[in-house]
Design a protein around this motif. Structure first.
Motif, PDB file in Angstrom:
ATOM      1  N   GLN A   1     -16.572  -6.784   0.581  1.00 15.87           N
ATOM      2  CA  GLN A   1     -16.961  -7.161   1.933  1.00 15.87           C
ATOM      3  C   GLN A   1     -18.148  -6.337   2.417  1.00 15.87           C
ATOM      4  O   GLN A   1     -19.073  -6.843   3.017  1.00 15.87           O
ATOM      5  CB  GLN A   1     -15.759  -6.891   2.840  1.00 15.87           C
ATOM      6  CG  GLN A   1     -15.472  -7.977   3.814  1.00 15.87           C
ATOM      7  CD  GLN A   1     -14.058  -7.810   4.380  1.00 15.87           C
ATOM      8  OE1 GLN A   1     -13.352  -6.841   4.099  1.00 15.87           O
ATOM      9  NE2 GLN A   1     -13.651  -8.760   5.183  1.00 15.87           N
TER      10      GLN A   1
ATOM     11  N   GLN B   1     -14.511 -16.534   5.774  1.00 19.77           N
ATOM     12  CA  GLN B   1     -13.990 -16.898   7.095  1.00 19.77           C
ATOM     13  C   GLN B   1     -14.582 -18.237   7.524  1.00 19.77           C
ATOM     14  O   GLN B   1     -13.970 -18.981   8.262  1.00 19.77           O
ATOM     15  CB  GLN B   1     -14.406 -15.832   8.142  1.00 19.77           C
ATOM     16  CG  GLN B   1     -13.863 -14.450   7.884  1.00 19.77           C
ATOM     17  CD  GLN B   1     -12.384 -14.354   8.212  1.00 19.77           C
ATOM     18  OE1 GLN B   1     -11.769 -15.324   8.650  1.00 19.77           O
ATOM     19  NE2 GLN B   1     -11.794 -13.193   7.969  1.00 19.77           N
TER      20      GLN B   1
ATOM     21  N   SER C   1      -5.910 -15.928   8.028  1.00 17.89           N
ATOM     22  CA  SER C   1      -6.320 -15.164   9.206  1.00 17.89           C
ATOM     23  C   SER C   1      -6.616 -13.720   8.800  1.00 17.89           C
ATOM     24  O   SER C   1      -6.263 -13.287   7.688  1.00 17.89           O
ATOM     25  CB  SER C   1      -5.206 -15.208  10.245  1.00 17.89           C
ATOM     26  OG  SER C   1      -4.025 -14.785   9.626  1.00 17.89           O
ATOM     27  N   THR C   2      -7.249 -13.007   9.705  1.00 18.32           N
ATOM     28  CA  THR C   2      -7.622 -11.626   9.382  1.00 18.32           C
ATOM     29  C   THR C   2      -6.359 -10.785   9.159  1.00 18.32           C
ATOM     30  O   THR C   2      -5.368 -10.944   9.870  1.00 18.32           O
ATOM     31  CB  THR C   2      -8.551 -11.056  10.479  1.00 18.32           C
ATOM     32  OG1 THR C   2      -8.642  -9.680  10.281  1.00 18.32           O
ATOM     33  CG2 THR C   2      -8.048 -11.305  11.879  1.00 18.32           C
ATOM     34  N   GLY C   3      -6.414  -9.964   8.104  1.00 18.74           N
ATOM     35  CA  GLY C   3      -5.264  -9.120   7.772  1.00 18.74           C
ATOM     36  C   GLY C   3      -4.218  -9.841   6.939  1.00 18.74           C
ATOM     37  O   GLY C   3      -3.140  -9.307   6.685  1.00 18.74           O
ATOM     38  N   SER C   4      -4.528 -11.066   6.468  1.00 18.90           N
ATOM     39  CA  SER C   4      -3.516 -11.810   5.712  1.00 18.90           C
ATOM     40  C   SER C   4      -3.428 -11.353   4.256  1.00 18.90           C
ATOM     41  O   SER C   4      -2.566 -11.809   3.518  1.00 18.90           O
ATOM     42  CB  SER C   4      -3.810 -13.311   5.785  1.00 18.90           C
ATOM     43  OG  SER C   4      -5.120 -13.561   5.347  1.00 18.90           O
ATOM     44  N   GLY C   5      -4.340 -10.482   3.828  1.00 21.42           N
ATOM     45  CA  GLY C   5      -4.237  -9.910   2.480  1.00 21.42           C
ATOM     46  C   GLY C   5      -5.264 -10.430   1.488  1.00 21.42           C
ATOM     47  O   GLY C   5      -5.129 -10.212   0.281  1.00 21.42           O
ATOM     48  N   LYS C   6      -6.317 -11.058   1.978  1.00 21.59           N
ATOM     49  CA  LYS C   6      -7.306 -11.678   1.075  1.00 21.59           C
ATOM     50  C   LYS C   6      -8.053 -10.623   0.256  1.00 21.59           C
ATOM     51  O   LYS C   6      -8.177 -10.729  -0.965  1.00 21.59           O
ATOM     52  CB  LYS C   6      -8.321 -12.520   1.887  1.00 21.59           C
ATOM     53  CG  LYS C   6      -7.649 -13.578   2.750  1.00 21.59           C
ATOM     54  CD  LYS C   6      -8.652 -14.388   3.531  1.00 21.59           C
ATOM     55  CE  LYS C   6      -9.425 -13.604   4.563  1.00 21.59           C
ATOM     56  NZ  LYS C   6      -8.666 -13.145   5.720  1.00 21.59           N
ATOM     57  N   THR C   7      -8.549  -9.588   0.949  1.00 18.94           N
ATOM     58  CA  THR C   7      -9.291  -8.518   0.254  1.00 18.94           C
ATOM     59  C   THR C   7      -8.384  -7.830  -0.756  1.00 18.94           C
ATOM     60  O   THR C   7      -8.769  -7.580  -1.905  1.00 18.94           O
ATOM     61  CB  THR C   7      -9.803  -7.490   1.287  1.00 18.94           C
ATOM     62  OG1 THR C   7     -10.702  -8.170   2.149  1.00 18.94           O
ATOM     63  CG2 THR C   7     -10.491  -6.317   0.636  1.00 18.94           C
ATOM     64  N   THR C   8      -7.158  -7.546  -0.322  1.00 16.91           N
ATOM     65  CA  THR C   8      -6.207  -6.874  -1.201  1.00 16.91           C
ATOM     66  C   THR C   8      -6.013  -7.686  -2.479  1.00 16.91           C
ATOM     67  O   THR C   8      -6.024  -7.135  -3.586  1.00 16.91           O
ATOM     68  CB  THR C   8      -4.863  -6.701  -0.463  1.00 16.91           C
ATOM     69  OG1 THR C   8      -5.116  -6.103   0.794  1.00 16.91           O
ATOM     70  CG2 THR C   8      -3.899  -5.856  -1.257  1.00 16.91           C
TER      71      THR C   8
ATOM     72  N   VAL D   1       1.953  -6.199   1.555  1.00 17.61           N
ATOM     73  CA  VAL D   1       0.809  -6.945   2.080  1.00 17.61           C
ATOM     74  C   VAL D   1       0.735  -8.308   1.395  1.00 17.61           C
ATOM     75  O   VAL D   1       0.266  -9.279   1.974  1.00 17.61           O
ATOM     76  CB  VAL D   1      -0.483  -6.128   1.843  1.00 17.61           C
ATOM     77  CG1 VAL D   1      -1.709  -6.907   2.245  1.00 17.61           C
ATOM     78  CG2 VAL D   1      -0.433  -4.822   2.597  1.00 17.61           C
TER      79      VAL D   1
ATOM     80  N   TYR E   1       0.855  -1.201   0.000  1.00 14.83           N
ATOM     81  CA  TYR E   1       0.000   0.000   0.000  1.00 14.83           C
ATOM     82  C   TYR E   1       0.881   1.238   0.000  1.00 14.83           C
ATOM     83  O   TYR E   1       1.971   1.201   0.581  1.00 14.83           O
ATOM     84  CB  TYR E   1      -0.927   0.014   1.219  1.00 14.83           C
ATOM     85  CG  TYR E   1      -2.153  -0.856   1.031  1.00 14.83           C
ATOM     86  CD1 TYR E   1      -3.193  -0.418   0.215  1.00 14.83           C
ATOM     87  CD2 TYR E   1      -2.265  -2.099   1.641  1.00 14.83           C
ATOM     88  CE1 TYR E   1      -4.317  -1.211   0.018  1.00 14.83           C
ATOM     89  CE2 TYR E   1      -3.385  -2.892   1.449  1.00 14.83           C
ATOM     90  CZ  TYR E   1      -4.399  -2.441   0.632  1.00 14.83           C
ATOM     91  OH  TYR E   1      -5.506  -3.215   0.419  1.00 14.83           O
TER      92      TYR E   1
HETATM   93  N1  LIG Z   1      -6.035   1.131   2.075  1.00 14.73           N
HETATM   94  C1  LIG Z   1      -5.069   0.581   2.838  1.00 14.73           C
HETATM   95  N2  LIG Z   1      -3.941   1.282   3.114  1.00 14.73           N
HETATM   96  C2  LIG Z   1      -2.958   0.736   3.851  1.00 14.73           C
HETATM   97  N3  LIG Z   1      -2.986  -0.513   4.354  1.00 14.73           N
HETATM   98  C3  LIG Z   1      -4.068  -1.260   4.128  1.00 14.73           C
HETATM   99  C4  LIG Z   1      -5.169  -0.755   3.355  1.00 14.73           C
HETATM  100  N4  LIG Z   1      -6.114  -1.707   3.285  1.00 14.73           N
HETATM  101  C5  LIG Z   1      -5.624  -2.761   3.990  1.00 14.73           C
HETATM  102  N5  LIG Z   1      -4.401  -2.497   4.485  1.00 14.73           N
HETATM  103  C6  LIG Z   1      -3.551  -3.423   5.259  1.00 14.73           C
HETATM  104  O1  LIG Z   1      -3.293  -4.549   4.462  1.00 14.73           O
HETATM  105  C7  LIG Z   1      -3.346  -5.736   5.231  1.00 14.73           C
HETATM  106  C8  LIG Z   1      -4.242  -6.753   4.548  1.00 14.73           C
HETATM  107  O2  LIG Z   1      -5.557  -6.259   4.513  1.00 14.73           O
HETATM  108  P1  LIG Z   1      -6.741  -7.058   3.821  1.00 14.73           P
HETATM  109  O3  LIG Z   1      -7.969  -6.232   3.951  1.00 14.73           O
HETATM  110  O4  LIG Z   1      -6.322  -7.448   2.462  1.00 14.73           O
HETATM  111  O5  LIG Z   1      -6.818  -8.340   4.741  1.00 14.73           O
HETATM  112  P2  LIG Z   1      -7.905  -9.494   4.787  1.00 14.73           P
HETATM  113  O6  LIG Z   1      -7.152 -10.749   4.763  1.00 14.73           O
HETATM  114  O7  LIG Z   1      -8.939  -9.280   3.756  1.00 14.73           O
HETATM  115  O8  LIG Z   1      -8.512  -9.257   6.227  1.00 14.73           O
HETATM  116  P3  LIG Z   1     -10.004  -9.579   6.761  1.00 14.73           P
HETATM  117  O9  LIG Z   1     -10.170 -11.048   6.752  1.00 14.73           O
HETATM  118  O10 LIG Z   1      -9.966  -9.033   8.143  1.00 14.73           O
HETATM  119  O11 LIG Z   1     -10.947  -8.864   5.851  1.00 14.73           O
HETATM  120  C9  LIG Z   1      -3.803  -5.340   6.614  1.00 14.73           C
HETATM  121  O12 LIG Z   1      -2.679  -5.396   7.459  1.00 14.73           O
HETATM  122  C10 LIG Z   1      -4.283  -3.923   6.476  1.00 14.73           C
HETATM  123  O13 LIG Z   1      -3.895  -3.180   7.602  1.00 14.73           O
END
Ligand SMILES: Nc1ncnc2c1ncn2[C@@H]1O[C@H](COP(=O)(O)OP(=O)(O)OP(=O)(O)O)[C@@H](O)[C@H]1O
Length: 580
Positions: free
Chosen positions: A418, A530, A371-378, A352, A345
């Protein structure tokens, strides 16, 4: 200031005709204004003082005519100026809006939604105000000032020497006052931004505020930014309030000086009484011209701050670069592949995602867990190019998404995020967002698949039931299901569901997955979830851990191969349930 001039130059080009009309109207108006004191002097010198009533009436008649011309031209100039400024404002807003539409999430995040709103409303308004002022005052000031000066010198050169003292005094006084307003103007705009930001956040988060009974805290937070705005506004107001009396004082003193010295000259026979009065009027016009020019300085710093802010938006290109020759046709559009994808990011130190590779083919369902924050949404966001990968490639149909035409990509890939956003309108307009031509039958079919048919049928207006902005009049689960129906209607090749079933109960989740499998049988589906029950029957499950692919395979393979997966599964079900 240069940005302001550039914006005005480009913005006013289409209105060159109106600008020329304003210039002509102003010129006629000023000529008439400059002529009036001379006529006045003539009426006094050769009419009143000579006792010639006929002359007074004749010159008075001419004065009336000249005044009428002056008033008509002045009114017309203001009217055309206001119209032109409004048109310029409309064009600027359209340009900024169009530019923001091209922005990626990255640029929107950089400016902030609140600032983009203020820029496209308040900032444009400031520029509009300046344009009216420029057309009505600034264009007129130099002509009137120089014209009145020439007339004054022609009337009485010795008395005009007074101007050598008065003009610098007025200019310096106004310069000091207006100069001090410049920094205040800049900070005023920033504070307007801050108020917008806090109001926006508080309105959007009203449920959280209520839930935590944080009304007082939020009121205090708002009061602080509101007070800040008031402080700067008051300081600016005080400077402005100080400016006008100062100018009036200087003008009055100048008038007294003219009467004092002029009176002596009239007494001595060196000047006629009517000429003295005309001189006084010219003096007033000269000082007014200086004031008018200064007034422009008053608004120009604020407007130039606004122009700079607009220029920043207009000069920002989307970080999602468009390909020179975009690919519009894909041979195998459902084929999705990530090759060694890394993502960081903006501003973040750690990536990420690192070296993520995965493939998904038409007819397959690939699940991504972690796990949460592992980068799935990204990861999902990289496919429709909400962001671009920092390293590696995302390929759809064998083509790098960065090489694809935007419309073609949107017609191939659909993401249900989401927290899906629904636009205000009706259920039908919400669903038709991706395919306006969809028939009612098709809407009901999509609703059926998304397990939303029952709740829409139960609404008094059915498909015409209202949807509030953001879908705030619907439950989280209803919103999710409408968003799923919306994307299904678009008939795509790749569907990405980012935890889109999280707000559904287990039974609805199961029914939805079964219906979805039927409907998307020939499409590629990537599901982030999840809940293990949602993903365990996927053709392949990819386990993400801190942005890396830890393992991938079927449920039973991963139960042996991936400690992370086993941990996630066993946190939700017993070993026996997991083995079924
Ligand atoms: N717009 C952003 N700017 C900076 N960092 C971000 C941004 N969006 C997410 N992150 C960081 O990127 C990492 C991965 O986020 P992401 O949303 O991809 O995780 P996730 O696996 O989908 O989590 P969850 O299961 O909780 O939705 C997290 O540590 C988050 O803090």
């Amino acid at each position: 200031m240069s940005v302001l001039l550039r914006l005005l130059g480009a913005g006013l080009r289409p209105y060159a005709g109106s600008v020329a009309a304003i210039a002509v109207l102003q010129l006629v108006q000023i000529t008439a204004t400059l002529y009036l004191p001379t006529l006045n002097a003539d009426a006094i010198n050769y009419g009143v003082l000579a006792g010639d009533t006929g002359h007074v009436l004749r010159v008075g008649g001419v004065m009336l005519g000249v005044t009428l011309v002056q008033m008509t031209c002045a009114a017309a100039a203001v009217y055309v100026s206001a119209r032109t400024a409004m048109a310029l404002g409309r064009d600027l807003r359209a340009q900024v809006f169009a530019r923001v539409q091209t922005f990626s999430v990255r640029e929107v995040g950089r400016f902030g939604a609140a600032s983009l709103i203020t820029r496209n409303t308040n900032d444009v308004q400031q520029i509009q105000t300046l344009v009216v002022l420029v057309f009505t005052l600034v264009v007129a000031a130099p002509v009137m000032g120089v014209g009145a000066l020439v007339m004054a010198v022609r009337l009485d050169a010795p008395l005009s020497l007074l101007l050598v003292v008065v003009l610098p005094v007025l200019t310096v006084a106004m310069g000091v006052i207006f100069g001090r307003q410049m920094p205040l103007s800049a900070s005023l705009q920033q504070r307007v931004d801050r108020v917008t930001k806090v109001v926006r956040e508080q309105i959007t988060g009203i449920r959280v505020v209520r839930a935590f009974v944080r009304d007082r805290h939020e009121q205090a937070r708002f009061a602080e930014v509101n007070r800040d705005l008031l402080d700067v506004g008051l300081r600016l107001g005080r400077m402005q309030a100080f400016g006008m009396p100062t100018a009036m004082l200087i003008m009055e003193f100048s008038g007294i000086a003219v009467l004092w010295f002029g009176g002596h000259r009239v007494d001595g026979g060196g000047m006629q009484a009517g000429t003295l009065i005309a001189f006084l009027q010219y003096l007033t016009q000269i000082l007014q011209a200086v004031m008018m020019a200064m007034m422009a300085f008053l608004l120009s710093p604020r407007a130039s701050v606004c122009a700079r802010r607009l220029g920043e938006v207009l000069d920002t290109s989307s970080s999602l670069t468009l390909p020179a020759s975009p690919v519009t046709e894909l041979h195998e559009p459902g084929h999705l592949e990530l090759r060694g994808v890394g993502f960081r990011y903006p501003g973040a130190e750690e990536p990420v995602l690192r070296g993520v590779s995965l493939t998904a083919r038409p007819g397959q369902t690939v699940a991504v867990v972690g796990s949460t924050g592992s980068g799935k949404t990204t990861l999902l966001q990289l496919v429709p190019r909400l962001f671009d990968a920092s390293e590696g490639q995302v390929l759809v149909g064998g083509t790098d998404v960065r090489e694809m035409d935007r419309t073609a990509l949107a017609a191939t890939v659909g993401l249900v995020s989401q927290k899906p956003y629904l636009f205000s309108g009706t259920i039908a307009s919400t669903l038709r967002y991706g395919r306006p031509s969809a028939t009612d039958d098709e809407l009901w079919q999509a609703l059926q698949t998304a397990q939303a048919r029952d709740f829409v049928e139960a609404l008094p207006d059915g498909l015409d039931a209202p949807v509030a902005q953001g879908g705030s009049n619907l439950s989280g689960g209803q919103r999710q299901r409408l968003a799923i129906a919306r994307v299904l209607l678009a008939r795509l090749d790749v569907y990405l569901f980012d935890d889109s079933f999280s707000a559904l109960d287990a039974a609805t989740d199961a029914r939805l997955r079964a219906a979805l499998a039927e409907r998307t049988a020939r499409a590629t589906v990537v599901v982030v979830a999840q809940r293990v029950a949602t993903v365990r029957h996927a053709d392949r499950i990819v386990v993400l851990d801190e942005g890396r692919v830890e393992a991938s395979g079927t449920h039973s393979e991963l139960m042996h191969a991936s400690p992370t997966y086993r941990e996630i599964v066993l946190s939700q079900m017993t070993t026996e349930e997991a083995a079924v």
